[in-house]
Each structure stands twice: as C-alpha cells, then as structure tokens.
Design a protein around this motif. Sequence first.
Motif, mmCIF file in Angstrom:
data_model
loop_
_atom_site.group_PDB
_atom_site.id
_atom_site.type_symbol
_atom_site.label_atom_id
_atom_site.label_comp_id
_atom_site.label_asym_id
_atom_site.label_seq_id
_atom_site.Cartn_x
_atom_site.Cartn_y
_atom_site.Cartn_z
ATOM 1 N N SER A 238 8.660 -11.589 29.788
ATOM 2 C CA SER A 238 9.895 -10.820 29.716
ATOM 3 C C SER A 238 9.609 -9.348 29.438
ATOM 4 O O SER A 238 10.235 -8.454 30.025
ATOM 5 N N TYR A 239 8.657 -9.083 28.530
ATOM 6 C CA TYR A 239 8.332 -7.689 28.218
ATOM 7 C C TYR A 239 7.776 -6.979 29.446
ATOM 8 O O TYR A 239 8.142 -5.834 29.739
ATOM 9 N N ASP A 240 6.883 -7.647 30.165
ATOM 10 C CA ASP A 240 6.284 -7.022 31.349
ATOM 11 C C ASP A 240 7.349 -6.613 32.351
ATOM 12 O O ASP A 240 7.309 -5.506 32.909
ATOM 13 N N ALA A 241 8.319 -7.505 32.585
ATOM 14 C CA ALA A 241 9.368 -7.212 33.560
ATOM 15 C C ALA A 241 10.265 -6.071 33.076
ATOM 16 O O ALA A 241 10.619 -5.171 33.853
ATOM 17 N N THR A 242 10.628 -6.091 31.798
ATOM 18 C CA THR A 242 11.501 -5.044 31.271
ATOM 19 C C THR A 242 10.779 -3.711 31.208
ATOM 20 O O THR A 242 11.361 -2.659 31.490
ATOM 21 N N PHE A 243 9.509 -3.730 30.833
ATOM 22 C CA PHE A 243 8.748 -2.480 30.770
ATOM 23 C C PHE A 243 8.621 -1.848 32.150
ATOM 24 O O PHE A 243 8.702 -0.616 32.296
ATOM 25 N N PHE B 174 28.635 -9.612 26.666
ATOM 26 C CA PHE B 174 27.609 -10.093 25.763
ATOM 27 C C PHE B 174 27.328 -11.574 26.069
ATOM 28 O O PHE B 174 28.262 -12.299 26.396
ATOM 29 N N PRO B 175 26.112 -12.066 26.039
ATOM 30 C CA PRO B 175 24.925 -11.407 25.495
ATOM 31 C C PRO B 175 24.145 -10.532 26.470
ATOM 32 O O PRO B 175 23.245 -9.813 26.052
ATOM 33 N N ARG B 176 24.489 -10.571 27.776
ATOM 34 C CA ARG B 176 23.730 -9.758 28.717
ATOM 35 C C ARG B 176 23.836 -8.274 28.391
ATOM 36 O O ARG B 176 22.906 -7.493 28.648
ATOM 37 N N ALA B 177 24.964 -7.868 27.787
ATOM 38 C CA ALA B 177 25.145 -6.463 27.433
ATOM 39 C C ALA B 177 24.058 -5.977 26.484
ATOM 40 O O ALA B 177 23.770 -4.778 26.428
ATOM 41 N N HIS B 178 23.453 -6.888 25.736
ATOM 42 C CA HIS B 178 22.428 -6.479 24.772
ATOM 43 C C HIS B 178 21.120 -6.104 25.457
ATOM 44 O O HIS B 178 20.308 -5.369 24.875
ATOM 45 N N SER B 179 20.891 -6.605 26.665
ATOM 46 C CA SER B 179 19.640 -6.325 27.371
ATOM 47 C C SER B 179 19.811 -5.416 28.571
ATOM 48 O O SER B 179 18.815 -4.949 29.135
ATOM 49 N N ALA B 180 21.058 -5.156 28.970
ATOM 50 C CA ALA B 180 21.314 -4.476 30.244
ATOM 51 C C ALA B 180 21.078 -2.971 30.203
ATOM 52 O O ALA B 180 21.116 -2.316 31.241
ATOM 53 N N TYR B 181 20.830 -2.407 29.043
ATOM 54 C CA TYR B 181 20.610 -0.956 28.942
ATOM 55 C C TYR B 181 19.525 -0.484 29.907
ATOM 56 O O TYR B 181 19.655 0.576 30.543
ATOM 57 N N PHE B 182 18.466 -1.270 30.028
ATOM 58 C CA PHE B 182 17.294 -0.790 30.747
ATOM 59 C C PHE B 182 17.424 -0.921 32.262
ATOM 60 O O PHE B 182 16.495 -0.552 32.992
ATOM 61 N N GLY B 183 18.565 -1.432 32.711
ATOM 62 C CA GLY B 183 18.884 -1.383 34.134
ATOM 63 C C GLY B 183 20.028 -0.431 34.424
ATOM 64 O O GLY B 183 20.463 -0.327 35.574
ATOM 65 N N ASN B 184 20.498 0.281 33.408
ATOM 66 C CA ASN B 184 21.706 1.100 33.514
ATOM 67 C C ASN B 184 21.331 2.574 33.675
ATOM 68 O O ASN B 184 20.683 3.174 32.801
ATOM 69 N N ARG B 185 21.745 3.186 34.767
ATOM 70 C CA ARG B 185 21.441 4.597 35.012
ATOM 71 C C ARG B 185 22.014 5.492 33.919
ATOM 72 O O ARG B 185 21.438 6.542 33.595
#
Length: 439
Positions: free
Chosen positions: A16-21, A411-422
């Motif tokens: 998960s970290y690799d994909a998000t990074f 939520f809960p996707r809102a907690h992780s979606a920052y890093f796909g948000n322009r």
Amino acid sequence: MTTVLFVHGTGVRKASYDATFARFSAGLAAVRPRAEAARCYWGDAHGARLNAGGVSVPAGESDRGPGGAAVEPSAAVDAAEAEAALWGLLERDPLFELRLAGAEGAFTGPWAGPGRSVPDGPFGQASHPVSPPLSLPPGVASRGEELLDVAALSADDPDVAHAASAAGLDAVLAAALEAVLNAEVIEEALEAEPDALGDPWTDGDLRVALARSVVAQALRMADERLEGTWACDGDHRDALVAALVAALGGSDRGVGAAVGRFGLNVALRLGATRPLERRRSALTEASAPAAGDVLHYLARGEALRGFLAEAVNAVGGPVVLVAHSLGGIACVELLATLRLPAVELLVTVGSQAPLLYELDALPVLPFGRGLPASFPRWVNVYDRRDLLGYVGEGVFPGRVEDRVVDNRTAFPRAHSAYFGNRAFYSVLNEVLPPDEVLA
C-alpha cells in the motif's frame, strides 16, 4: 535541494505504501518538479502485529463447510444469530422491514421458497404484477387505517407501558411510535396485499414488523438522549416487541416465527447473518494493523519517533515532512520534543494530533504545554468528510495553519483520497518553500 519526506499513517504496509508513494511522487512532481520526494516507510519495523498469531481472539463457529466451501446462510446460522443479525439491520434503519413491505414483490425471489420468481432488482421483483389494494366502500376503514388507529394508542396499553419501563425505553416510546407512524414508508407498507406477495407476508407479520420498527426507533432515540449506547438486552427488547404486537392485535405466527419469514430472508442474502463474533478472528487480523498501530504508538511511540528522527538526519539537507494520519501524530510529538533544524515545514494530512492533544492523550505532549519555539511552520490539511481529520488552530493558536480540501468522496475513503486529489497538491505547492530555496 529540499527533500519532501513522505510519512505514512496507521495500518499501511509495504504494498500500500509503495502505491501511495508513487502517486504522491507524481502529484508533487506535477506542481514542483524540482522537489525530491523521499520514502519514509515504518510499517514493518514499527507497526503492530499479532505476535502470537491471534491466540487471544476467542474461537468462533465457522461459516465454512468441508474444504472451505461457503455454507448457505440458512444452514450456517441458528435462530439466535439470525435474529441478532436482523436487529443489527433494524438498529441502523428502524424502517428496514417496513420499506421492504412497501417494495413491489419484495418477498418473492430465490429466498422465498420453491416455485417463486427470480428477482431482477436488488431485493427481488415478482415476475407477475402485484395486485392493487382492494377498493373499499366509502366510509369503511382499510385494515391499514385500523392498524394505525390502534397503534397510535398502543403506548398507553398497560402491558406495553410496563415492558417499556422494564427496558428503560418508557421516556422515548411515544416519540418513537409517532416517528414511525408518520414515516412516508408506512402508507406503502400498509397497502401491500398479502396474497399478491406470495404468502410470506400476513397481517400478523405486519404487526410484528411495525412493533420491531418502533422498538428499534426507541433504541436509537435512547442512544441519542444518552449520547452513548443504552444498555438494553435482547430479552427486554423482545418483551416490549411482544407487548406491542399484542396491543396491535397479535400475530398469527408468533413473534419468533415471524422473524425468519420476512426481513430476515433479505438479511440472509445481504450477508448480515454472519455475526461479528463468528468472523472475529479474521476481522481482528485484518484490523490489527490500523487499530493496533495507534495503540502500539500510544504505548511505545519512542521507537517510531526515533526512526523518524534518523530518517530526517539521513537526508543531510533541508527537509519538508508530509505526514498522514498517525504519521502526523508522531511527527508533531517528535518536533515538540526534539530540535531538528533541518525540518523547514511540517504538513500533516488527515491527522488526529489536535484531537489527542485536546484529550490530553499524546504520550509526550501534555495538554497546555504548547509547542516550543523550535517547532517549524506547521500546515494541517483536512477534509470535512474525513472523520479522522481534525483542525489545530483552536488548540495551537498561532502555531498551525488549517487548510481544507474536498476529496469529494465519503469516509473512510476520504481519509486516504488526499493523495489523488489535485486540490491537495495545489495546497502543497502554495506552502512549500519557494523554488530558489529548493535549488
């Protein structure tokens, strides 16, 4: 050149970290191509794990048959589990059964028995048209109208009042009854014709469903009044349902028999009858990284803070920390207790640090101490739909800048979606040191 160190949050492991990074790196490069994104992965070394393989979790009955094959809900669950599952649905939506009663053909389909029609909708729709309500002579009350008249007076029935008092729901029963009887779905439920619905639905079932709906609504109202969870067990709950059913005219099947005839059939197909205790081992194993990381940090967070300090010092130049969730908590405490001149900026994302500080629950930063003069500039990014993202300006006045973004998801996707948000990267571009510093 300033390095942007990406610190992940709770429950994250390597894949998960690799994909998000990778996504973070691309987003950063789009707004600041001269900035360098760097990894700061701590999940394996400092995250929680079930060190004894989960032997502390009580064993539960499996819902798998020989060879791991799934068992049909009707064979895998007993009546007590099935009833508990139905009440789980009712406590989330007290009108659950009544909504089904008003849905055309809701009681046919593969769970309704041999010879019934195949559904073509989410709850099944009959292959034959449902008959319209019978036409009644002027001035003659329908069975639904009669039931509503009786229901409106049921809270005054002595047996109902006694059962409500014993359940601790007497203060909210009248309001719950009024809320259910005034719901729009009631009219549709009362118009459903028993014969047209393929026989699992009778007037007695309607009374039972109505009674359960009222009791479920009462439980919800009691919780709201308490601002917690009211301690009402199944016996007291069922006694109140039975008293209401009797006051409404009784059930031709009995309260218990009606359970499996109606909403439960849908609950089975929704997978609601695998109670949590029977899935507890798998659920604990799945949730241990997320909940466990937080608990582990609050008990033994010095190891993670030390790891982060080493990561900052290893860069050998100016650093910006972008820290998500629990990573933000650890970074706030690190910078509050250790002077790290290389850190020019802290950006927390969806962080609970402000809440834990207000609760006086941070391990090394007690409420009221405040942040030291050496603490770097702090920008805190949150989304109002992220239930794990909190604001800091109220508890750290003048020391943190709250910036809101809209991830446009729940939520809960809102907690992780920052890093796909322009929009998040636009904020990052605004707050990062200028390019001449990055050079």
